[in-house]
Design a protein around this motif. Structure first.
Motif, PDB file in Angstrom:
ATOM      1  N   PHE A 123       7.138  -7.006   2.919  1.00 20.33           N
ATOM      2  CA  PHE A 123       6.829  -6.741   4.323  1.00 20.33           C
ATOM      3  C   PHE A 123       6.165  -7.992   4.905  1.00 20.33           C
ATOM      4  N   PRO A 124       6.773  -8.630   5.908  1.00 19.92           N
ATOM      5  CA  PRO A 124       6.236  -9.912   6.392  1.00 19.92           C
ATOM      6  C   PRO A 124       4.875  -9.795   7.069  1.00 19.92           C
ATOM      7  N   HIS A 125       4.571  -8.629   7.637  1.00 16.04           N
ATOM      8  CA  HIS A 125       3.316  -8.453   8.364  1.00 16.04           C
ATOM      9  C   HIS A 125       2.174  -7.992   7.475  1.00 16.04           C
ATOM     10  N   LYS A 126       2.440  -7.784   6.197  1.00  9.10           N
ATOM     11  CA  LYS A 126       1.405  -7.334   5.269  1.00  9.10           C
ATOM     12  C   LYS A 126       1.026  -8.450   4.299  1.00  9.10           C
ATOM     13  N   THR A 127      -0.211  -8.418   3.826  1.00  7.90           N
ATOM     14  CA  THR A 127      -0.648  -9.396   2.836  1.00  7.90           C
ATOM     15  C   THR A 127      -0.021  -9.086   1.485  1.00  7.90           C
ATOM     16  N   VAL A 128      -0.205 -10.000   0.549  1.00  9.62           N
ATOM     17  CA  VAL A 128       0.290  -9.787  -0.803  1.00  9.62           C
ATOM     18  C   VAL A 128      -0.253  -8.478  -1.375  1.00  9.62           C
ATOM     19  N   LEU A 129      -1.557  -8.279  -1.291  1.00  8.88           N
ATOM     20  CA  LEU A 129      -2.152  -7.062  -1.841  1.00  8.88           C
ATOM     21  C   LEU A 129      -1.629  -5.824  -1.136  1.00  8.88           C
ATOM     22  N   GLU A 130      -1.504  -5.885   0.178  1.00 11.24           N
ATOM     23  CA  GLU A 130      -0.998  -4.735   0.927  1.00 11.24           C
ATOM     24  C   GLU A 130       0.444  -4.413   0.535  1.00 11.24           C
ATOM     25  N   ASN A 131       1.263  -5.434   0.279  1.00  8.18           N
ATOM     26  CA  ASN A 131       2.626  -5.206  -0.185  1.00  8.18           C
ATOM     27  C   ASN A 131       2.647  -4.475  -1.519  1.00  8.18           C
ATOM     28  N   VAL A 132       1.746  -4.860  -2.420  1.00  7.42           N
ATOM     29  CA  VAL A 132       1.743  -4.288  -3.765  1.00  7.42           C
ATOM     30  C   VAL A 132       1.282  -2.837  -3.763  1.00  7.42           C
ATOM     31  N   ILE A 133       0.273  -2.514  -2.949  1.00  6.83           N
ATOM     32  CA  ILE A 133      -0.301  -1.168  -2.997  1.00  6.83           C
ATOM     33  C   ILE A 133       0.416  -0.170  -2.093  1.00  6.83           C
ATOM     34  N   GLU A 134       1.324  -0.632  -1.245  1.00  7.22           N
ATOM     35  CA  GLU A 134       1.978   0.252  -0.276  1.00  7.22           C
ATOM     36  C   GLU A 134       2.644   1.452  -0.947  1.00  7.22           C
ATOM     37  N   GLY A 135       3.488   1.203  -1.933  1.00  7.44           N
ATOM     38  CA  GLY A 135       4.205   2.301  -2.592  1.00  7.44           C
ATOM     39  C   GLY A 135       3.299   3.252  -3.345  1.00  7.44           C
ATOM     40  N   PRO A 136       2.430   2.752  -4.241  1.00 10.88           N
ATOM     41  CA  PRO A 136       1.548   3.661  -4.982  1.00 10.88           C
ATOM     42  C   PRO A 136       0.644   4.509  -4.095  1.00 10.88           C
ATOM     43  N   VAL A 137       0.155   3.932  -2.988  1.00 12.60           N
ATOM     44  CA  VAL A 137      -0.774   4.667  -2.123  1.00 12.60           C
ATOM     45  C   VAL A 137      -0.025   5.590  -1.170  1.00 12.60           C
ATOM     46  N   GLN A 138       0.974   5.054  -0.460  1.00 12.30           N
ATOM     47  CA  GLN A 138       1.643   5.822   0.586  1.00 12.30           C
ATOM     48  C   GLN A 138       2.676   6.807   0.038  1.00 12.30           C
ATOM     49  N   VAL A 139       3.392   6.413  -1.006  1.00 14.49           N
ATOM     50  CA  VAL A 139       4.463   7.268  -1.538  1.00 14.49           C
ATOM     51  C   VAL A 139       3.971   8.116  -2.703  1.00 14.49           C
ATOM     52  N   GLN A 140       3.291   7.492  -3.661  1.00 17.42           N
ATOM     53  CA  GLN A 140       2.836   8.231  -4.838  1.00 17.42           C
ATOM     54  C   GLN A 140       1.500   8.941  -4.619  1.00 17.42           C
ATOM     55  N   LYS A 141       0.829   8.623  -3.499  1.00 15.03           N
ATOM     56  CA  LYS A 141      -0.425   9.291  -3.131  1.00 15.03           C
ATOM     57  C   LYS A 141      -1.518   9.102  -4.185  1.00 15.03           C
ATOM     58  N   ARG A 142      -1.539   7.956  -4.811  1.00 13.91           N
ATOM     59  CA  ARG A 142      -2.587   7.668  -5.785  1.00 13.91           C
ATOM     60  C   ARG A 142      -3.841   7.147  -5.071  1.00 13.91           C
ATOM     61  N   PRO A 143      -5.014   7.305  -5.672  1.00 10.62           N
ATOM     62  CA  PRO A 143      -6.259   6.850  -5.029  1.00 10.62           C
ATOM     63  C   PRO A 143      -6.231   5.350  -4.755  1.00 10.62           C
ATOM     64  N   ARG A 144      -6.593   4.969  -3.547  1.00 11.20           N
ATOM     65  CA  ARG A 144      -6.500   3.571  -3.137  1.00 11.20           C
ATOM     66  C   ARG A 144      -7.330   2.652  -4.038  1.00 11.20           C
TER      67      ARG A 144
END
Length: 277
Positions: A123-144
């Motif tokens: 995702f060009p508008h997200k940082t490296v860390l935000e790119n990595v955590i997007e799926g686990p947090v938003q899709v898998q609903k794991r604790p941030r």
């Protein structure tokens, strides 16, 4: 995090009779494939042979016309056993499911596998860390907090932690691809899929990415890799599958297929591309 902690015993992937057409062009013609836990299978072959379509089918990005895909062992422990997980069996040749049910099945495939693309797809508008955590947090609903800690650990192992607040446009192609690999690992998949992971990289950046993938193989991750880097396939893959025209022409141990192929079509392909071995 060990990949063997996340999968039941037995083969991680079983594919039977996978077929797919785009209009009048049949790109897969009854493909069978099996990948044991902790093994690496490399798919090689000319452009248009169906390699990427297989990967996209395994990740729920394409819907095959026929065939079954099983992710997870059929001989898994009983569901009552702690930590056990039933295998996911998707039958594309059975009674046509509703759109809702089909979407559910494809989503389930994506839950079991993770794909690393040719073009990074960050995702060009997200940082490296935000790119990595997007799926686990938003899709898998794991604790941030848990996901961030794991993401930082993964970024450290590929030498990218200092870039966690950077955006993709600030990174080289090799750095972006390493982030793509970390993003896949952060999903804790049973199966890792790589679609020509070095094809978009400048030659001097290729080795950094290949080293990371080799380390994952040594750690026991189960992987299917589409690649044109035949020297890399020989060094990393347990089995090489050569495809042409939507069918499997030859398969076997990497040393056999890439050094002493039996089929004439494989021989011609290897002679043309494997000049460095």
């Amino acid at each position: 995090m060990s990949p063997t902690d996340m999968s039941p015993a037995g083969p991680v992937l079983q594919v039977r009779g996978l077929s797919k057409s785009f209009g009048s062009n049949q790109v897969l013609r009854g493909i069978d494939l099996e990948v044991p836990r902790g093994k690496v299978v490399a798919l090689i072959g000319p452009s248009g042979s169906g390699k990427t379509t297989i990967l996209r089918s395994l990740n729920g990005l394409e819907t095959p016309d026929a065939g079954t895909v099983t992710v997870g062992a059929r001989d898994a422990a009983p569901a009552s056993q702690p930590g056990a997980e039933k295998p996911l069996i998707v039958d594309f040749g059975g009674v046509a499911p509703s759109k809702k049910e089909l979407a559910k099945q494809l989503s389930a495939l994506r839950d079991r596998s993770a794909m690393v693309f040719q073009q990074y797809n960050l995702f060009p508008h997200k940082t490296v860390l935000e790119n990595v955590i997007e799926g686990p947090v938003q899709v898998q609903k794991r604790p941030r907090a848990e996901v961030v800690a794991e993401a930082e650990s993964l970024l450290t192992r590929v030498g990218m932690l200092e870039k966690k607040d950077a955006h993709p446009f600030e990174l080289s192609g090799g750095q972006q691809q390493r982030v793509g690999i970390v993003r896949a690992l952060a999903l804790r998949p049973q199966l890792l899929l790589f679609d020509e992971p070095t094809s978009s990289l400048d030659p001097e950046l290729v080795d950094d990415v290949l080293i990371v993938i080799k380390e994952l193989a040594e750690e026991g991750w189960t992987m299917v890799i589409v690649t044109h880097e035949l020297a890399f396939a020989r060094q990393t893959a347990d089995e090489v599958v050569f495809m042409d025209g939507g069918v499997v022409v030859e398969r076997g141990p990497a040393s056999q297929v890439l050094r002493n192929p039996k089929e004439e079509r494989t021989q011609a392909f290897v002679r043309r591309l494997l000049h460095e071995i």
